[in-house]
Design a protein around this motif. Structure first.
Motif, PDB file in Angstrom:
ATOM      1  N   TYR A 107       1.322  -1.255  -0.078  1.00  0.00           N
ATOM      2  CA  TYR A 107       0.364  -0.213  -0.041  1.00  0.00           C
ATOM      3  C   TYR A 107       0.944   1.159   0.251  1.00  0.00           C
ATOM      4  O   TYR A 107       0.986   2.482  -0.960  1.00  0.00           O
ATOM      5  CB  TYR A 107      -0.700   0.518   1.109  1.00  0.00           C
ATOM      6  CG  TYR A 107      -1.600   1.079   1.037  1.00  0.00           C
ATOM      7  CD1 TYR A 107      -2.744   1.222   0.669  1.00  0.00           C
ATOM      8  CD2 TYR A 107      -1.389   2.231   2.006  1.00  0.00           C
ATOM      9  CE1 TYR A 107      -3.509   2.601   0.477  1.00  0.00           C
ATOM     10  CE2 TYR A 107      -2.544   3.325   2.094  1.00  0.00           C
ATOM     11  CZ  TYR A 107      -3.829   3.317   0.803  1.00  0.00           C
ATOM     12  OH  TYR A 107      -4.287   4.482   1.413  1.00  0.00           O
ATOM     13  N   THR A 141       3.753   1.530  -0.909  1.00  0.00           N
ATOM     14  CA  THR A 141       4.914   2.032  -2.734  1.00  0.00           C
ATOM     15  C   THR A 141       4.017   1.863  -3.741  1.00  0.00           C
ATOM     16  O   THR A 141       4.232   1.724  -4.412  1.00  0.00           O
ATOM     17  CB  THR A 141       5.899   0.586  -2.506  1.00  0.00           C
ATOM     18  OG1 THR A 141       5.081  -0.781  -2.477  1.00  0.00           O
ATOM     19  CG2 THR A 141       6.675   0.387  -1.041  1.00  0.00           C
ATOM     20  N   GLY A 142       2.748   2.019  -3.396  1.00  0.00           N
ATOM     21  CA  GLY A 142       1.541   2.159  -4.232  1.00  0.00           C
ATOM     22  C   GLY A 142       1.926   0.839  -4.906  1.00  0.00           C
ATOM     23  O   GLY A 142       0.804   1.435  -6.244  1.00  0.00           O
ATOM     24  N   ARG A 143       1.643  -0.217  -4.635  1.00  0.00           N
ATOM     25  CA  ARG A 143       1.050  -1.103  -5.304  1.00  0.00           C
ATOM     26  C   ARG A 143       0.196  -1.745  -5.748  1.00  0.00           C
ATOM     27  O   ARG A 143      -0.517  -2.193  -6.116  1.00  0.00           O
ATOM     28  CB  ARG A 143       2.016  -2.453  -4.991  1.00  0.00           C
ATOM     29  CG  ARG A 143       3.708  -2.564  -5.623  1.00  0.00           C
ATOM     30  CD  ARG A 143       4.124  -3.629  -5.757  1.00  0.00           C
ATOM     31  NE  ARG A 143       4.532  -4.250  -4.717  1.00  0.00           N
ATOM     32  CZ  ARG A 143       5.490  -3.662  -3.347  1.00  0.00           C
ATOM     33  NH1 ARG A 143       6.658  -2.649  -3.849  1.00  0.00           N
ATOM     34  NH2 ARG A 143       5.220  -4.493  -2.148  1.00  0.00           N
TER      35      ARG A 143
END
Length: 283
Positions: free
Chosen positions: A277, A279-281
């Motif tokens: 979350y 790290t934006g994945r």
């Protein structure tokens, strides 16, 4: 409030409470034990365990629909105002059951104030917005001092001291939000809850609110819900990451994944879902 003294959440209560005996590095202001929140038969949040430390900023983060605002509203019983809402498990305020039969919800909301996502000043003068709470609580004398102190603490006094009789709705969005914080402070709370307090503000107003939160955390326990992970990293000492799990019937339930010092959550999270979350994945 010193955790060793009475929370006085019952009207006219004179009982005194011992300090929390929970084995931890701090005596928590809130202890959530296997907290679940239901709206009717629907379980919106499931099995949350968390201790919230005094005079710190705790951030609740996670994707939409993960239950973080629901949990926040449980901390001052705002969910009581929603039809068919109920909790299972327990929330302790210091050592008192926040949902005990003898607890007065009005007193809970006085001690545990709330600032909402959208600034919501009353359609009254700036002065009357701040004086409203103290007046409701029976204060009649010294209101000028109360208003000035609250506006000073909300870093708004210098901007409005010459227009206290003007309508609060004429203020800018950022000023209105600081006014709402001042209004919460005026009734001398112990805790301030903030639900996305900067989401409707521009970057300059957001910076002022973040600076204000850090100043206020010297005297108040603050719990903030935010979608802005950078904001959580900037202002909070501890961060709780929530996610939404889908069961076999396709229903989403909010779950607490990880709760730790903010520095660890953002640099070395223990759970891969947290890492994904931040790290934006996903999310």
């Amino acid at each position: 409030m010193n955790p060793a003294v009475s929370a006085h959440l019952t009207t006219g209560s004179e009982k005194h409470m011992a300090p929390s005996q929970l084995p931890d590095l701090f005596d928590p202001v809130f202890t959530l034990e296997d907290l679940s929140v239901f709206y009717g038969a629907y379980e919106a949040v499931r099995g949350v365990d968390m201790r919230i430390a005094p005079r710190e900023i705790t951030a609740l983060i996670g994707p939409s629909g993960c239950g973080k605002s629901t949990v926040l509203r449980c901390l001052n019983r705002m969910n009581d105002l929603i039809l068919d809402a109920r909790i299972a498990g327990k929330i302790l305020y210091y050592t008192e059951d926040l949902y005990g039969d003898e607890v007065d919800p009005i007193e809970v909301r006085r001690r545990i104030g709330m600032v909402f996502q959208k600034p919501n000043p009353f359609p009254k003068s700036i002065y009357d917005n701040i004086a409203y709470g103290p007046r409701v609580n029976g204060r009649r004398k010294g209101l000028d001092d109360v208003v000035e102190e609250a506006l000073q603490r909300a870093a708004l006094w210098d901007e409005v001291k010459d227009k206290l009789k003007q309508n609060a709705l004429a203020l800018s969005g950022g000023q209105q939000q600081r006014l709402c914080i001042a209004r919460a402070i005026a009734v001398k709370p112990d805790v301030i809850l903030m639900d996305e307090p900067c989401s409707a503000l521009d970057p300059i107003a957001t910076t002022k609110i973040e600076d204000l939160m850090q100043v206020l955390s010297r005297d108040y326990t603050i719990v903030i819900v935010t979608h802005n992970m950078q904001q959580a990293a900037r202002v909070s000492e501890r961060t709780a990451f929530f996610t939404a799990e889908v069961d076999e019937r396709g229903e989403r339930h909010g779950r607490l994944v990880e709760f730790d010092a903010t520095a660890r959550i953002f640099s070395n999270p223990a759970d891969k879902r947290t890492e994904g979350y931040i790290t934006g994945r996903f999310g």
